[in-house]
Design an enzyme around this catalytic site. Sequence first.
Site, PDB file in Angstrom:
ATOM      1  N   ASP A 106      69.868  51.135  41.948  1.00 41.28           N
ATOM      2  CA  ASP A 106      69.598  49.989  42.284  1.00 41.28           C
ATOM      3  C   ASP A 106      67.536  49.730  41.542  1.00 41.28           C
ATOM      4  O   ASP A 106      67.689  50.632  41.127  1.00 41.28           O
ATOM      5  CB  ASP A 106      69.015  49.430  43.497  1.00 41.28           C
ATOM      6  CG  ASP A 106      69.817  48.947  44.819  1.00 41.28           C
ATOM      7  OD1 ASP A 106      71.029  49.198  44.224  1.00 41.28           O
ATOM      8  OD2 ASP A 106      69.596  49.351  46.161  1.00 41.28           O
TER       9      ASP A 106
HETATM   10  N1  URA Z   1      72.414  53.262  47.679  1.00 46.34           N
HETATM   11  C1  URA Z   1      71.704  51.826  47.757  1.00 46.34           C
HETATM   12  O1  URA Z   1      70.743  51.219  48.494  1.00 46.34           O
HETATM   13  N2  URA Z   1      70.691  52.073  46.435  1.00 46.34           N
HETATM   14  C2  URA Z   1      70.916  52.709  45.195  1.00 46.34           C
HETATM   15  O2  URA Z   1      70.284  52.624  44.315  1.00 46.34           O
HETATM   16  C3  URA Z   1      71.988  53.789  46.126  1.00 46.34           C
HETATM   17  C4  URA Z   1      72.434  53.840  46.905  1.00 46.34           C
END
Ligand code: URA
Length: 259
Positions: A106
């Site tokens: 993310d």
């Molecule tokens: N799970 C999440 O919620 N965000 C990420 O960036 C990776 C795994």
Amino acid sequence: MPLIRLDKYISERSEYSRSRIKELAAKGKITVNGVTVKKSDTKIDAETASVEVLGTPVAASKFRYILLNKPDGYVSSTEENDGVSVMRLIPPELRKKGLFPAGRLDKDSLGALLITDDGELAHRLLSPRSHVPKIYIVKLDKPFKSKYIDIFNDGLILSDGTQCLPAKLKCAEKSDKLAFIELHEGKYHQVKRMFAAVENHVERLMRLTVGGLILPEKLRIGECMELLHKDVENLFSPPDFDDFCTDFISEFSAFMLNN
Ligand code: URA
């Protein structure tokens, strides 16, 4: 012994065009195993040859593998529709046509992100069928509860009904607001949604491993390093989750707690 033309070998591994390679070879600027080679159509052994152009070694691998410790605020994409791309963090000497992030974190997540131009490897790594495990460290809003361990291990159901595969979980020794989690899949915002399902909240997330690729402590947030062939070979040999968590003594946990 895979024999390949010298100009093909160099052009696949660098920015040099075949005509420039021909020119440089004629001027005696190219060596193979320490010996000057003046003809660019000379056949060389791609597996063992050590090639230098103008005194600089040419990468032995046809593909480039870069490990980025992704900082907050960058998108894991070559496109910039949703923010600044992680590709901007690659230093000029490591840049090459065709590189892309092999996986997603993310925008506000940190940690290990592989960037490569090896489409086949990326496909193997990302394929849901290969179940390559990934370990994350998370900073939670509320203290860790030991009941989470069984809930996650049994295969938790997200609020929209999505069934998750069993995931391993462990509270960090340093703080009851830090936890390690190992996933064998990569659903959208998965770690955040899993903790939301047990009424907690992920404040900060950092990915520590992708298969056998472990984020080295020396790789500071925002920095990149080129991977060696052996690191790439280890991608499909992940560490044991419990051993990894027990041995994990890193400045990254202090960073997670304080940021
Ligand atoms: N799970 C999440 O919620 N965000 C990420 O960036 C990776 C795994």
